[in-house]
Design an enzyme around this catalytic site. Sequence first.
Site, PDB file in Angstrom:
ATOM      1  N   GLU A   1       0.821  -1.215   0.000  1.00 44.50           N
ATOM      2  CA  GLU A   1       0.000   0.000   0.000  1.00 44.50           C
ATOM      3  C   GLU A   1       0.858   1.271   0.000  1.00 44.50           C
ATOM      4  O   GLU A   1       0.780   2.083   0.915  1.00 44.50           O
ATOM      5  CB  GLU A   1      -0.904   0.014   1.241  1.00 44.50           C
ATOM      6  CG  GLU A   1      -1.839  -1.170   1.336  1.00 44.50           C
ATOM      7  CD  GLU A   1      -2.598  -1.228   2.656  1.00 44.50           C
ATOM      8  OE1 GLU A   1      -3.591  -1.960   2.714  1.00 44.50           O
ATOM      9  OE2 GLU A   1      -2.185  -0.563   3.628  1.00 44.50           O
TER      10      GLU A   1
ATOM     11  N   TYR B   1       4.043  18.808  11.110  1.00 42.60           N
ATOM     12  CA  TYR B   1       5.097  17.817  11.384  1.00 42.60           C
ATOM     13  C   TYR B   1       6.491  18.445  11.431  1.00 42.60           C
ATOM     14  O   TYR B   1       7.478  17.700  11.370  1.00 42.60           O
ATOM     15  CB  TYR B   1       5.151  16.771  10.263  1.00 42.60           C
ATOM     16  CG  TYR B   1       3.869  16.105   9.867  1.00 42.60           C
ATOM     17  CD1 TYR B   1       3.085  15.412  10.793  1.00 42.60           C
ATOM     18  CD2 TYR B   1       3.448  16.116   8.537  1.00 42.60           C
ATOM     19  CE1 TYR B   1       1.930  14.762  10.392  1.00 42.60           C
ATOM     20  CE2 TYR B   1       2.296  15.476   8.135  1.00 42.60           C
ATOM     21  CZ  TYR B   1       1.539  14.795   9.070  1.00 42.60           C
ATOM     22  OH  TYR B   1       0.407  14.154   8.661  1.00 42.60           O
TER      23      TYR B   1
ATOM     24  N   CYS C   1      -3.111  34.227   9.605  1.00 42.19           N
ATOM     25  CA  CYS C   1      -2.893  34.853  10.912  1.00 42.19           C
ATOM     26  C   CYS C   1      -2.503  33.810  11.958  1.00 42.19           C
ATOM     27  O   CYS C   1      -3.246  33.561  12.910  1.00 42.19           O
ATOM     28  CB  CYS C   1      -4.150  35.582  11.337  1.00 42.19           C
ATOM     29  SG  CYS C   1      -4.777  36.626  10.028  1.00 42.19           S
TER      30      CYS C   1
ATOM     31  N   TYR D   1       0.294  14.091   0.771  1.00 45.00           N
ATOM     32  CA  TYR D   1      -0.157  14.699   2.032  1.00 45.00           C
ATOM     33  C   TYR D   1      -0.089  16.222   1.960  1.00 45.00           C
ATOM     34  O   TYR D   1       0.305  16.884   2.927  1.00 45.00           O
ATOM     35  CB  TYR D   1       0.647  14.147   3.212  1.00 45.00           C
ATOM     36  CG  TYR D   1       0.539  12.634   3.297  1.00 45.00           C
ATOM     37  CD1 TYR D   1      -0.655  12.042   3.709  1.00 45.00           C
ATOM     38  CD2 TYR D   1       1.578  11.802   2.893  1.00 45.00           C
ATOM     39  CE1 TYR D   1      -0.790  10.662   3.736  1.00 45.00           C
ATOM     40  CE2 TYR D   1       1.442  10.423   2.913  1.00 45.00           C
ATOM     41  CZ  TYR D   1       0.255   9.854   3.347  1.00 45.00           C
ATOM     42  OH  TYR D   1       0.109   8.503   3.369  1.00 45.00           O
TER      43      TYR D   1
HETATM   44  C1  PLP Z   1      -1.324   5.967   5.254  1.00 36.77           C
HETATM   45  C2  PLP Z   1      -1.411   4.513   4.971  1.00 36.77           C
HETATM   46  C3  PLP Z   1      -0.681   3.963   3.913  1.00 36.77           C
HETATM   47  C4  PLP Z   1       0.254   4.768   3.051  1.00 36.77           C
HETATM   48  O1  PLP Z   1       1.322   5.277   3.754  1.00 36.77           O
HETATM   49  P1  PLP Z   1       2.536   5.981   2.976  1.00 36.77           P
HETATM   50  O2  PLP Z   1       3.467   6.379   4.046  1.00 36.77           O
HETATM   51  O3  PLP Z   1       1.955   7.152   2.261  1.00 36.77           O
HETATM   52  O4  PLP Z   1       3.101   4.985   2.031  1.00 36.77           O
HETATM   53  C5  PLP Z   1      -0.821   2.626   3.673  1.00 36.77           C
HETATM   54  N1  PLP Z   1      -1.635   1.837   4.433  1.00 36.77           N
HETATM   55  C6  PLP Z   1      -2.348   2.336   5.451  1.00 36.77           C
HETATM   56  C7  PLP Z   1      -3.228   1.441   6.237  1.00 36.77           C
HETATM   57  C8  PLP Z   1      -2.273   3.690   5.754  1.00 36.77           C
HETATM   58  O5  PLP Z   1      -2.962   4.178   6.778  1.00 36.77           O
END
Ligand code: PLP
Length: 437
Positions: free
Chosen positions: A273, A316, A344, A373
């Site tokens: 992912e 961050y 502001c 992001y």
């Molecule tokens: C945010 C998230 C991602 C992606 O994270 P990256 O740091 O952008 O690669 C993948 N899986 C889950 C469950 C997430 O919450």
Amino acid sequence: MSVFAYRQGELHAEALPLSRLAAEVGTPFFCYSHAALASAYDEFSAAVAGLPSMICYALKANSNLAVIATFAQRGAGADVVSEGELRQALAAGVPAQKIIFSGVGKTAAEMKFALETGIRQINVESLPELRLLDQVARGLGRKAIVALRINPDVDARTHAKISTGKAENKFGIELGHVQAAYQEASGLAGIDVRGLALHIGSQLTDLEPYRAAFRRVAEITAELRGVGLTVDRLDLGGGIGIAYRGETPPAIADYVRVVRETVGSLKTELAFEPGRWLVGNAGILVSRVLFVKPGASRDFVIIDAAMNDLIRPALYDAYHAILPVKEAASDAPVKRFDVVGPICESGDRFAEQRPLPPLQDGDLVAICQAGAYSAVMASGYNSRLAAPEILVHGHAFDIVRARPDYQSLLARDQIPDWLGAGSGRPGQAKGARGAAE
Ligand SMILES: *Cc1c(COP(=O)(O)O)cnc(C)c1O
């Protein structure tokens, strides 16, 4: 080589000079490169080619439909965390069969929509969620295909706000409870539990936390199989970092080697992912210098982008490189500036004491690594209009999210009649009155 590079003294996006884009769409704007998105996806895809796996792009990094469609066209699945993202994935052409629904707090309505849509898998993060999903699925006469997200209790060694795999984080089922949860899941009529999921954090620049987490997954898989449970899917999450400021994130090939070494022999289907890694370098935020303001203790460059457009520095303490669009002479004097927006809040600052070449009112700057992001975290704070998003494709570009207008800003809210609406205040623009009339 970056698709954002200087040519003839000016920063370009692929073949297009940024000043031309700024003249056409106005500033600030997000600029994405199709070539950068496509090549990142293709690189990831090539690296995992030998594994029985699916790449499910994590939409939350950038959910512009054109970005999702770029990946969908290349065969990507999607990782979504809300019904909104699920609908975006479908609208951009991701087949339901390739969509995974993650997240710690899904509502019954979201579960129902996901089940009716027939997505690939729902990642469940707690027993109460599991029981609710079972109930919703049975109500529909269906079985929910589920992976249990575990919390492997490893330190991802990233920023605390984007670390998700430590015991004190809200995510996943704690190690000691996984087996009982899996047992329970396998006995529920509305649940078809198929495997495990994890995601330990974002912007990881070190492989060791992955190795530790994947080892734990492998151990748990063996334990579950040892008591007769079926585990045929592992979802390894995302999190691979990019270079914002000279970090050296792992090469994807090395990440894949860790995957093979830890879980490769388990003969499961894998899901990846990636979010930031696919989109972070493919976008920039282009902004215009409003004023250069000398101060008593430091000098400020005030630009027309603000923390509502890109909140990462404020949220961050994130570093984003800032480049002048007009290339500075190699011998140009460098001075330190705070680069700030018009909002502001003192936190509305993109960079503190950043060495920059001379800048003047009206100059353009590019805030780099703003593909992930960034636009997705935009807000309407200070009633600023959201920055538009454009997608460059070689010599051409498309506006893939237009800048809203002030009409739509005013039309969002309703003044109740008893407050004396209709008295001709400027806020009472046409179209501002809703169905209540
Ligand atoms: C945010 C998230 C991602 C992606 O994270 P990256 O740091 O952008 O690669 C993948 N899986 C889950 C469950 C997430 O919450």
